[in-house]
Motif scaffolding. Structure first.
Motif, PDB file in Angstrom:
ATOM      1  N   LEU A 176     -22.070 -23.718  45.107  1.00 21.88           N
ATOM      2  CA  LEU A 176     -21.565 -24.470  43.955  1.00 21.88           C
ATOM      3  C   LEU A 176     -22.704 -25.075  43.149  1.00 21.88           C
ATOM      4  O   LEU A 176     -23.593 -25.728  43.699  1.00 21.88           O
ATOM      5  CB  LEU A 176     -20.642 -25.588  44.440  1.00 21.88           C
ATOM      6  N   THR A 177     -22.693 -24.821  41.853  1.00 19.93           N
ATOM      7  CA  THR A 177     -23.621 -25.473  40.923  1.00 19.93           C
ATOM      8  C   THR A 177     -22.786 -25.929  39.716  1.00 19.93           C
ATOM      9  O   THR A 177     -21.571 -25.752  39.691  1.00 19.93           O
ATOM     10  CB  THR A 177     -24.735 -24.523  40.447  1.00 19.93           C
ATOM     11  N   PHE A 178     -23.458 -26.497  38.727  1.00 19.04           N
ATOM     12  CA  PHE A 178     -22.754 -26.954  37.529  1.00 19.04           C
ATOM     13  C   PHE A 178     -23.539 -26.526  36.293  1.00 19.04           C
ATOM     14  O   PHE A 178     -24.774 -26.533  36.303  1.00 19.04           O
ATOM     15  CB  PHE A 178     -22.586 -28.469  37.537  1.00 19.04           C
ATOM     16  N   ALA A 179     -22.816 -26.138  35.256  1.00 19.52           N
ATOM     17  CA  ALA A 179     -23.461 -25.747  34.008  1.00 19.52           C
ATOM     18  C   ALA A 179     -24.289 -26.915  33.473  1.00 19.52           C
ATOM     19  O   ALA A 179     -23.823 -28.054  33.472  1.00 19.52           O
ATOM     20  CB  ALA A 179     -22.411 -25.322  32.986  1.00 19.52           C
ATOM     21  N   ASN A 180     -25.501 -26.634  33.054  1.00 19.87           N
ATOM     22  CA  ASN A 180     -26.411 -27.691  32.604  1.00 19.87           C
ATOM     23  C   ASN A 180     -26.611 -27.640  31.086  1.00 19.87           C
ATOM     24  O   ASN A 180     -25.778 -28.079  30.337  1.00 19.87           O
ATOM     25  CB  ASN A 180     -27.749 -27.556  33.330  1.00 19.87           C
ATOM     26  N   TRP A 181     -27.729 -27.076  30.656  1.00 24.27           N
ATOM     27  CA  TRP A 181     -28.051 -27.006  29.235  1.00 24.27           C
ATOM     28  C   TRP A 181     -27.879 -25.580  28.735  1.00 24.27           C
ATOM     29  O   TRP A 181     -27.819 -24.637  29.519  1.00 24.27           O
ATOM     30  CB  TRP A 181     -29.487 -27.475  28.979  1.00 24.27           C
ATOM     31  N   LYS A 182     -27.806 -25.421  27.432  1.00 21.70           N
ATOM     32  CA  LYS A 182     -27.667 -24.088  26.859  1.00 21.70           C
ATOM     33  C   LYS A 182     -28.542 -23.935  25.626  1.00 21.70           C
ATOM     34  O   LYS A 182     -28.929 -24.911  24.978  1.00 21.70           O
ATOM     35  CB  LYS A 182     -26.199 -23.806  26.509  1.00 21.70           C
ATOM     36  N   LYS A 183     -28.864 -22.683  25.331  1.00 25.21           N
ATOM     37  CA  LYS A 183     -29.670 -22.364  24.162  1.00 25.21           C
ATOM     38  C   LYS A 183     -29.218 -21.007  23.635  1.00 25.21           C
ATOM     39  O   LYS A 183     -29.119 -20.048  24.401  1.00 25.21           O
ATOM     40  CB  LYS A 183     -31.161 -22.332  24.522  1.00 25.21           C
ATOM     41  N   GLU A 184     -28.967 -20.939  22.343  1.00 18.85           N
ATOM     42  CA  GLU A 184     -28.389 -19.715  21.776  1.00 18.85           C
ATOM     43  C   GLU A 184     -29.319 -18.511  21.927  1.00 18.85           C
ATOM     44  O   GLU A 184     -28.849 -17.386  22.099  1.00 18.85           O
ATOM     45  CB  GLU A 184     -28.037 -19.924  20.303  1.00 18.85           C
ATOM     46  N   LEU A 185     -30.620 -18.722  21.891  1.00 19.34           N
ATOM     47  CA  LEU A 185     -31.562 -17.632  22.130  1.00 19.34           C
ATOM     48  C   LEU A 185     -32.755 -18.176  22.906  1.00 19.34           C
ATOM     49  O   LEU A 185     -33.554 -18.949  22.380  1.00 19.34           O
ATOM     50  CB  LEU A 185     -32.041 -17.003  20.822  1.00 19.34           C
ATOM     51  N   SER A 186     -32.860 -17.755  24.159  1.00 20.40           N
ATOM     52  CA  SER A 186     -33.980 -18.188  25.004  1.00 20.40           C
ATOM     53  C   SER A 186     -34.954 -17.036  25.201  1.00 20.40           C
ATOM     54  O   SER A 186     -34.609 -15.868  25.007  1.00 20.40           O
ATOM     55  CB  SER A 186     -33.468 -18.660  26.371  1.00 20.40           C
ATOM     56  N   ILE A 187     -36.164 -17.387  25.604  1.00 19.33           N
ATOM     57  CA  ILE A 187     -37.190 -16.399  25.959  1.00 19.33           C
ATOM     58  C   ILE A 187     -37.387 -16.469  27.462  1.00 19.33           C
ATOM     59  O   ILE A 187     -37.561 -17.550  28.026  1.00 19.33           O
ATOM     60  CB  ILE A 187     -38.528 -16.683  25.238  1.00 19.33           C
ATOM     61  N   SER A 188     -37.365 -15.324  28.122  1.00 15.36           N
ATOM     62  CA  SER A 188     -37.507 -15.288  29.574  1.00 15.36           C
ATOM     63  C   SER A 188     -38.862 -15.835  30.012  1.00 15.36           C
ATOM     64  O   SER A 188     -39.887 -15.600  29.361  1.00 15.36           O
ATOM     65  CB  SER A 188     -37.354 -13.850  30.086  1.00 15.36           C
ATOM     66  N   THR A 189     -38.864 -16.548  31.132  1.00  9.23           N
ATOM     67  CA  THR A 189     -40.115 -17.059  31.708  1.00  9.23           C
ATOM     68  C   THR A 189     -40.870 -15.951  32.435  1.00  9.23           C
ATOM     69  O   THR A 189     -42.042 -16.105  32.744  1.00  9.23           O
ATOM     70  CB  THR A 189     -39.824 -18.209  32.685  1.00  9.23           C
ATOM     71  N   VAL A 190     -40.175 -14.831  32.715  1.00  2.61           N
ATOM     72  CA  VAL A 190     -40.818 -13.694  33.396  1.00  2.61           C
ATOM     73  C   VAL A 190     -41.642 -12.885  32.406  1.00  2.61           C
ATOM     74  O   VAL A 190     -42.762 -12.472  32.687  1.00  2.61           O
ATOM     75  CB  VAL A 190     -39.760 -12.800  34.070  1.00  2.61           C
ATOM     76  N   SER A 191     -41.066 -12.650  31.213  1.00  2.00           N
ATOM     77  CA  SER A 191     -41.773 -11.901  30.169  1.00  2.00           C
ATOM     78  C   SER A 191     -41.343 -12.438  28.810  1.00  2.00           C
ATOM     79  O   SER A 191     -40.144 -12.552  28.531  1.00  2.00           O
ATOM     80  CB  SER A 191     -41.451 -10.413  30.259  1.00  2.00           C
ATOM     81  N   SER A 192     -42.310 -12.722  27.965  1.00  2.00           N
ATOM     82  CA  SER A 192     -42.016 -13.259  26.631  1.00  2.00           C
ATOM     83  C   SER A 192     -41.330 -12.222  25.739  1.00  2.00           C
ATOM     84  O   SER A 192     -40.804 -12.558  24.682  1.00  2.00           O
ATOM     85  CB  SER A 192     -43.308 -13.743  25.962  1.00  2.00           C
ATOM     86  N   GLU A 193     -41.329 -10.969  26.159  1.00  2.00           N
ATOM     87  CA  GLU A 193     -40.685  -9.915  25.377  1.00  2.00           C
ATOM     88  C   GLU A 193     -39.171  -9.872  25.617  1.00  2.00           C
ATOM     89  O   GLU A 193     -38.446  -9.221  24.872  1.00  2.00           O
ATOM     90  CB  GLU A 193     -41.299  -8.556  25.723  1.00  2.00           C
ATOM     91  N   TRP A 194     -38.721 -10.556  26.661  1.00  2.00           N
ATOM     92  CA  TRP A 194     -37.297 -10.512  26.997  1.00  2.00           C
ATOM     93  C   TRP A 194     -36.560 -11.633  26.278  1.00  2.00           C
ATOM     94  O   TRP A 194     -36.745 -12.817  26.567  1.00  2.00           O
ATOM     95  CB  TRP A 194     -37.099 -10.641  28.500  1.00  2.00           C
ATOM     96  N   LYS A 195     -35.710 -11.249  25.345  1.00  2.00           N
ATOM     97  CA  LYS A 195     -34.888 -12.205  24.606  1.00  2.00           C
ATOM     98  C   LYS A 195     -33.531 -12.342  25.310  1.00  2.00           C
ATOM     99  O   LYS A 195     -32.917 -11.329  25.659  1.00  2.00           O
ATOM    100  CB  LYS A 195     -34.686 -11.741  23.162  1.00  2.00           C
TER     101      LYS A 195
END
Length: 325
Positions: A176-195
């Protein structure tokens, strides 16, 4: 002496009558309470039975056939697939096989329903009603075994769809977790090319959230919960964020509850491919999902109560500000 004895006798009879009446009342209350409890149990059993019947009826109306893409004739099979089915129909068929349009080239054998339902609700592997969730405003489930999510409001299934969860080497955290924050377009922390469109975080410290990204037909993510674009957008607008205290360092109230559960059978036949032989092959029963919810229900309701109080207070404060203005 005789008068005194008669008076005592009268008092004794009166006392006996009062006690008898009290006992009858108590017995009547016990009987009434028992009848109420039995009615509640009957009602719960009926609701459970009704949900099972409804799911059974809906599933029995759908049959599946195989559409095969031979390795040596894949291009011609794909041409036939494109000719037979519109883009809208392909979207539904691929979703049932945990694929998106971009990744349809990965298809080998697709389970194709005899009826196309653009909402996917006719094919739901999740129960349409869950009595145990009748007091829960909103909740989201992600199932590892069948790579699918489900959205419930007060025990009623609102939506479900395909997902691609964490790969074997980077599995999504269960529980169990809970929804936290949201962003309409994020950039992956694994690769900046991943939208990552419509990103909604559910585990802040681990950076896990749901968002739109490729669905290749198996768990392939770096722990996040990949969704079709329409599903990601729906959840982005539907789910509630957390509420932080002033300064943003601590949580005042949690957002929508999310439960990730089960284990994927790595290297085994994908359960949705069994739909061709059995339309209920990837179903999750009312009983199984209820057992998953039970140990989390008190926490969910506790957090929901706190959130309702906080949101109610904020609404009241805003209303007060408008009046003062």
């Amino acid at each position: 002496m005789l008068r005194l004895s008669q008076k005592k006798l009268f008092n004794l009879i009166l006392l006996t009558s009062v006690i008898s009446f009290a006992l009858q009342c108590e017995k009547g209350q016990e009987t009434a309470s028992r009848e109420i409890e039995l009615k509640k149990l009957d009602s719960a059993a009926k609701a459970k039975k009704d949900s099972l019947i409804q799911d059974s009826i809906q599933k029995n109306t759908v049959a599946y056939r195989a559409f095969i893409f031979p390795a040596k004739k894949k291009d011609s099979a794909m041409a036939a697939f494109n000719k037979e089915f519109s883009k809208e129909d392909q979207y539904v068929i691929l979703a049932l096989n945990r694929l998106d349009l971009k990744n349809k080239w990965r298809a080998d054998t697709l389970a194709v329903p005899d009826k196309i339902d653009s909402t996917l609700m006719a094919y739901s592997p999740f129960p349409h009603q869950l009595e145990i969730l009748k007091d829960v405003h909103k909740i989201v489930f992600f199932s590892y075994p069948i790579q699918a999510f489900a959205v419930y409001e007060n025990g009623n299934l609102l939506k479900w769809g395909p997902t691609s969860m964490g790969s074997k080497a980077a599995q999504t955290k269960r529980g169990l977790t809970f929804a936290n924050w949201k962003k309409e377009l994020s950039i992956s922390t694994v690769s900046s090319e991943w939208k990552l469109p419509y990103n909604f975080n559910i585990h802040n410290t681990l950076g896990i959230g749901w968002h739109q990204y490729d669905l290749p037909g198996y768990p392939a993510s770096h722990s996040c919960l990949r969704l079709l674009r329409n599903d990601a957008k729906f959840l982005y607008n539907w789910a509630d964020q957390w509420i932080l205290n002033k300064g943003g360092a601590t949580v005042r109230a949690n957002g929508t509850p999310v439960i990730v559960f089960g284990d994927y059978k790595w290297g085994k036949k994908k359960p949705w491919k069994n739909l061709i032989q059995d339309p209920k092959a990837d179903d999750i029963s009312v009983e199984d999902l209820t057992e998953i919810i039970k140990p989390n229900l008190s926490k969910i309701l506790e957090e929901q109560k706190r959130t309702d109080e906080v949101r109610g207070g904020i609404t009241a404060a805003k209303a007060g500000e408008k009046v003062a203005a």
